[in-house]
Write a protein that holds these residues in place. Structure first.
Motif, mmCIF file in Angstrom:
data_model
loop_
_atom_site.group_PDB
_atom_site.id
_atom_site.type_symbol
_atom_site.label_atom_id
_atom_site.label_comp_id
_atom_site.label_asym_id
_atom_site.label_seq_id
_atom_site.Cartn_x
_atom_site.Cartn_y
_atom_site.Cartn_z
ATOM 1 N N THR A 224 0.844 -1.193 0.000
ATOM 2 C CA THR A 224 0.000 0.000 0.000
ATOM 3 C C THR A 224 0.879 1.243 0.000
ATOM 4 O O THR A 224 1.785 1.381 0.833
ATOM 5 C CB THR A 224 -0.913 0.025 1.233
ATOM 6 N N ARG A 226 0.768 5.454 0.090
ATOM 7 C CA ARG A 226 -0.030 6.638 0.370
ATOM 8 C C ARG A 226 0.824 7.878 0.123
ATOM 9 O O ARG A 226 1.892 8.038 0.716
ATOM 10 C CB ARG A 226 -0.553 6.622 1.807
ATOM 11 N N GLU A 233 -4.426 13.405 -7.458
ATOM 12 C CA GLU A 233 -4.593 12.308 -8.410
ATOM 13 C C GLU A 233 -4.393 12.738 -9.859
ATOM 14 O O GLU A 233 -4.224 11.880 -10.730
ATOM 15 C CB GLU A 233 -5.971 11.669 -8.226
ATOM 16 N N TYR A 238 1.692 11.025 -9.660
ATOM 17 C CA TYR A 238 0.685 10.059 -9.198
ATOM 18 C C TYR A 238 0.363 9.062 -10.306
ATOM 19 O O TYR A 238 0.316 7.850 -10.070
ATOM 20 C CB TYR A 238 -0.572 10.794 -8.744
ATOM 21 N N ARG A 239 0.135 9.575 -11.514
ATOM 22 C CA ARG A 239 -0.235 8.693 -12.621
ATOM 23 C C ARG A 239 0.893 7.726 -12.965
ATOM 24 O O ARG A 239 0.659 6.556 -13.285
ATOM 25 C CB ARG A 239 -0.621 9.531 -13.843
ATOM 26 N N CYS A 241 3.270 6.632 -10.849
ATOM 27 C CA CYS A 241 3.378 5.661 -9.763
ATOM 28 C C CYS A 241 2.293 4.600 -9.875
ATOM 29 O O CYS A 241 2.526 3.420 -9.565
ATOM 30 C CB CYS A 241 3.276 6.368 -8.410
ATOM 31 N N TYR A 242 1.117 5.006 -10.347
ATOM 32 C CA TYR A 242 -0.002 4.061 -10.457
ATOM 33 C C TYR A 242 0.289 2.948 -11.463
ATOM 34 O O TYR A 242 -0.247 1.842 -11.345
ATOM 35 C CB TYR A 242 -1.272 4.806 -10.857
ATOM 36 N N GLU A 243 1.161 3.218 -12.417
ATOM 37 C CA GLU A 243 1.518 2.186 -13.390
ATOM 38 C C GLU A 243 2.347 1.071 -12.755
ATOM 39 O O GLU A 243 2.411 -0.042 -13.289
ATOM 40 C CB GLU A 243 2.303 2.810 -14.547
ATOM 41 N N LYS A 246 -0.027 -0.615 -7.569
ATOM 42 C CA LYS A 246 -1.467 -0.643 -7.816
ATOM 43 C C LYS A 246 -2.287 -0.114 -6.647
ATOM 44 O O LYS A 246 -3.324 0.509 -6.837
ATOM 45 C CB LYS A 246 -1.919 -2.065 -8.158
ATOM 46 N N HIS A 247 -1.830 -0.376 -5.428
ATOM 47 C CA HIS A 247 -2.589 0.053 -4.253
ATOM 48 C C HIS A 247 -2.077 1.423 -3.807
ATOM 49 O O HIS A 247 -1.296 1.538 -2.868
ATOM 50 C CB HIS A 247 -2.467 -0.981 -3.136
ATOM 51 N N ILE A 248 -2.531 2.450 -4.486
ATOM 52 C CA ILE A 248 -2.030 3.800 -4.279
ATOM 53 C C ILE A 248 -3.202 4.728 -3.993
ATOM 54 O O ILE A 248 -4.288 4.577 -4.560
ATOM 55 C CB ILE A 248 -1.235 4.291 -5.518
ATOM 56 N N SER A 249 -2.984 5.690 -3.090
ATOM 57 C CA SER A 249 -4.029 6.657 -2.767
ATOM 58 C C SER A 249 -3.397 7.910 -2.182
ATOM 59 O O SER A 249 -2.230 7.903 -1.777
ATOM 60 C CB SER A 249 -5.036 6.068 -1.770
#
Length: 276
Positions: A224, A226, A233, A238-239, A241-243, A246-249
């Motif tokens: 996870t 954070r 977002e 952020y975009r 890192c999301y690649e 997967k568990h990102i917020s």
């Protein structure tokens, strides 16, 4: 940007106004809390176009405090946060106040005449050894008298540990501030790692993040992540890192004890607010 001007006509303002100031060679921030109303009455953040020297930073701080008439305001408490990478976290069981320079010399470039300070973290078995900006401390002492000063890592780590809860699986917190990345990894109320990185590009950011995960043998597909600080977002970081994770917020603290006006559009730096 200033949230609201301070009421200079309040005769007893010194009894309930608290001030936090964050010092960095890349920028300055301050926050003023009205403890009677339990709200933020003023906040400002200034970014420098390039990294300054401690002497130049002092000049910028003097101008900022004079511009907002803070030099003429009395406070019940003043907290100064020193943001730099001249620090080392030491387990309390291994800490010896006579060995401060030895804790730093392998991680940071220090000079023989540098003043070395340390912060304990209440409730946690870790000590932060660091080099504060003493020219700025001396100026603020002349201005306000006695005050408290801490390293930004102390405030950030202790605040995240307090917020973390009892999750047993590691959570990676990435704090973004002025082309700097603070990474804290916490599991079950214990700190696994805290480090600071300077980056220029979003690829640099991703490299430091993934390298940290690799060193701790954390799986990017299951861990996870954070993000907090200067991030949302829609941000390119952020975009990216999301690649890979997967568990990102975006991290949102569970409590906000010091609400300020128009907080939907204005974000107060996490460490500046949590130092109060």
């Amino acid at each position: 940007m200033t949230k609201r001007p301070i009421n200079k006509a309040t005769e007893n303002s010194k009894d309930f106004y608290r001030l936090s100031i964050q010092i960095s060679l890349n920028g300055l921030s301050f926050c003023i809390l009205d403890t009677m109303q339990q709200g933020v009455v003023a906040y400002e953040h200034v970014t420098f176009p390039k990294e300054l020297t401690p002497y130049q930073t002092l000049k910028e701080l003097q101008s900022l405090l004079e511009e907002h008439k803070i030099v003429k305001t009395e406070f019940s408490e003043v907290v100064v946060i020193h943001r730099n990478n001249l620090f080392s976290l030491v387990p309390k069981v291994l800490f010896d106040v006579d060995e401060l320079a030895n804790y730093l010399k392998f991680n940071a470039k220090i000079l023989a005449n540098d003043h070395i300070a340390y912060d304990g973290m209440e409730g946690y078995d870790v000590v932060n050894v660091y080099v504060p900006f003493m020219n700025i401390n001396n100026y603020l002492y002349e201005l306000f008298g006695e005050f408290t000063y801490k390293h930004h890592g102390t405030v950030l780590v202790q605040s995240l540990l307090n917020e973390h809860g009892g999750a047993k699986e590691p959570i990676v917190y990435a704090h973004i501030f002025e082309k700097e990345l603070d990474i804290a990894v916490i599991t079950h109320k214990k700190l696994l790692l805290f480090n600071n990185f300077a980056y220029d590009t979003q690829e640099d950011f991703l490299y430091y993040l993934l390298f940290t995960l690799e060193q701790l043998q954390l799986d990017a597909d299951t861990v996870t992540l954070r993000l907090l600080g200067d991030i949302d977002e829609d941000n390119a970081i952020y975009r990216l890192c999301y690649e890979y994770v997967k568990h990102i917020s975006i991290f949102v603290p569970t409590t906000n004890p010091f609400p300020g006006p128009n907080e939907e559009s204005e974000t107060i730096d996490f460490t500046v607010l949590n130092a109060l």
